[in-house]
Design an enzyme around this catalytic site. Structure first.
Site, short mmCIF file in Angstrom:
data_model
loop_
_atom_site.label_atom_id
_atom_site.label_comp_id
_atom_site.label_asym_id
_atom_site.label_seq_id
_atom_site.Cartn_x
_atom_site.Cartn_y
_atom_site.Cartn_z
N GLU A 46 0.70 -1.46 -0.06
CA GLU A 46 0.27 0.23 0.34
C GLU A 46 0.44 1.35 0.00
OE1 GLU A 46 -3.05 -0.51 -1.18
OE2 GLU A 46 -3.47 -1.55 0.70
N ASP A 197 -4.86 -0.10 -9.97
CA ASP A 197 -6.51 -0.22 -10.03
C ASP A 197 -6.67 -0.50 -10.92
OD1 ASP A 197 -6.15 0.74 -7.48
OD2 ASP A 197 -7.51 2.85 -7.39
#
Ligand code: ADP
Ligand code: MG
Length: 423
Positions: A46, A197
């Protein structure tokens, strides 16, 4: 206790019927076809994408469905079951976010893809036709599961097909479609996004996590069959409002860039690689930074990149049913350590994300962490499959006791990437 809301994924048949019916009701004739693209959830890695790092998302079984019919002109008309009204955009008048003539609201994500296919040189000017488009989706908005990329990528594979570009046929073409979707989101929708994404939605493989190298865009497919090990990945959408998210994201990026400049490297990835190769240590790296904020952020980024490598190695050495016992403990450790690092060093967690992860762990999860950019959105927990309902119920109870609004849940498995829907 509180009831827990589990969002089930639509079948292809259900999603296609919904999009097709909305199309026909709105535009008075059937679509040329239906295409779909998944949301994604990141298992680990992340805030590494904009540092040239590594991440490990999977494509969700939850998909956005688009029914589309090309037009003879350069007009695009949009309807979505999730938004009011029918919108119309002239493709030749699409302008960047903030400029005069910018596309307002959600159609920017879809019109932006048509715009970006030409800007990225993937389609000759005028080759992408105008179109009518109807959208329906079971990917929740703003849950950190990337409904925005699901919409862009569904439109991208639809336009690729109707314009005959042939880019969806292989991974190299899909990487180029992903780049166009990133450009649509950055330039036309005006939202910062690092590329994970769109890569997950277009380039993942069913039954595998996607190891994405954000420095060069290379991917590897890591087998991931949690069900074979009696496990499930529970996604816990806090449904909490995002706090301060815009300015904070830009600030994190800036601090990382500044730290890389001080360290004399193009990106923090180089430092993580040097540390993993034994050429330097975290302490040596951090000693090179005077600013305490930079030290905290860098410690997160380089440790997080190492955790991606660590987790991929564990999953590779203990695939399928072997992911129990010691191997599972190691996976749990990496997931928990990622959460701690994001909370303490990167400071992007929230009370709701912490409560979801802590409660899941207390109820027996094999690791739990916030996922996505933070400040809201979702957390994930790796649970025994037969405990998923009990963990969800326990988290819902804990939210009620804390006075938070009810969370939502979904079960994630490594699903298929964007493509046409034949059902
Ligand atoms: P997420 O984490 O879900 O990607 P974003 O804020 O990036 O959150 O994207 C959500 C936005 O994407 C919505 O506000 C809307 O503008 C657009 N969007 C996503 N899915 C749809 C849909 N099914 N119909 C219309 N717009 C959508
Ligand atoms: Mg998004």
């Amino acid at each position: 206790g509180a009831t827990s809301d589990v969002l089930t994924a639509w079948s292809d048949a259900e999603g296609a019927a919904r999009a097709r019916d909305l199309f026909t009701a709105t535009f008075g004739a059937p679509p040329a076809g239906v295409w779909a693209a998944p949301g994604r959830v990141n298992i680990v890695g992340e805030h590494t994408d904009y540092n040239g790092g590594l991440c490990l998302p999977i494509a969700l079984p939850h998909r956005t469905f688009v029914a589309l019919r090309p037009r003879a002109d350069r007009t695009a008309r949009f309807v979505s079951a999730q938004e009011p009204g029918v919108r119309e955009v002239e493709l030749d008048a699409v302008a960047p976010a903030g400029a005069p003539g910018a596309v307002e609201g959600w159609p920017a994500y879809a019109a932006g893809v048509a715009w970006a296919l030409e800007r990225e040189g993937l389609a000759p000017a005028g080759r992408v036709p105008g179109f009518d488009l109807a959208v329906d989706s079971c990917v929740p908005y703003g849950a950190g599961l990337s409904s925005s990329a699901a919409l862009e990528c569904a439109v991208a594979v639809a336009l690729d097909d109707v314009a005959g570009l042939g880019l969806s046929a292989d991974d190299a073409g899909r990487a180029r479609l992903a780049a166009a979707c990133v450009r649509a989101e950055n330039d036309i929708a005006g939202a910062p996004t690092g590329g994970m994404d769109q890569a997950a939605s277009l380039r993942a493989r069913a039954g595998h996590a996607l190891l994405l190298d954000c420095r060069d865009g290379a991917v590897e497919h890591v087998p991931l069959d949690l069900a074979a090990a009696g496990l499930a990945l529970l996604v816990m959408d806090t449904r909490a409002p995002h706090r301060l998210v815009d300015g904070q994201y830009a600030r994190r990026r800036q601090v990382c860039e500044d730290a890389a400049a001080v360290l004399g490297v193009p990106s923090l990835r180089e430092v993580a690689d040097a540390s993993m190769a034994g050429e330097t240590t975290w302490d040596e790296v951090l000693a090179g930074l005077d600013d305490p904020e930079q030290r905290m952020r860098v410690r997160h980024v380089i440790s997080e990149i190492e955790r991606v490598r660590f987790l991929v190695a564990r999953l590779t050495h203990a695939p399928g049913a072997q992911l129990r016992g010691w191997a599972l403990d190691k996976v749990a450790w990496a997931l928990d350590a990622s959460h701690t690092s994001l909370r303490e060093d990167y400071e992007v967690s929230s009370p709701e994300l912490d409560l979801a992860a802590d409660t899941a762990r207390r109820l027996g999860a094999h690791g739990a962490r916030m996922t996505g950019g933070g400040f809201g959105g979702s957390a994930i927990a790796l649970v025994d499959a037969d405990r998923a309902g009990a963990v969800a119920a326990g988290v819902a109870d804990a939210f009620a006791v804390a006075g938070y609004g009810p969370p939502a849940f979904l079960l994630a498995s490594a699903a298929a990437p964007a493509g046409p829907v034949t059902a």
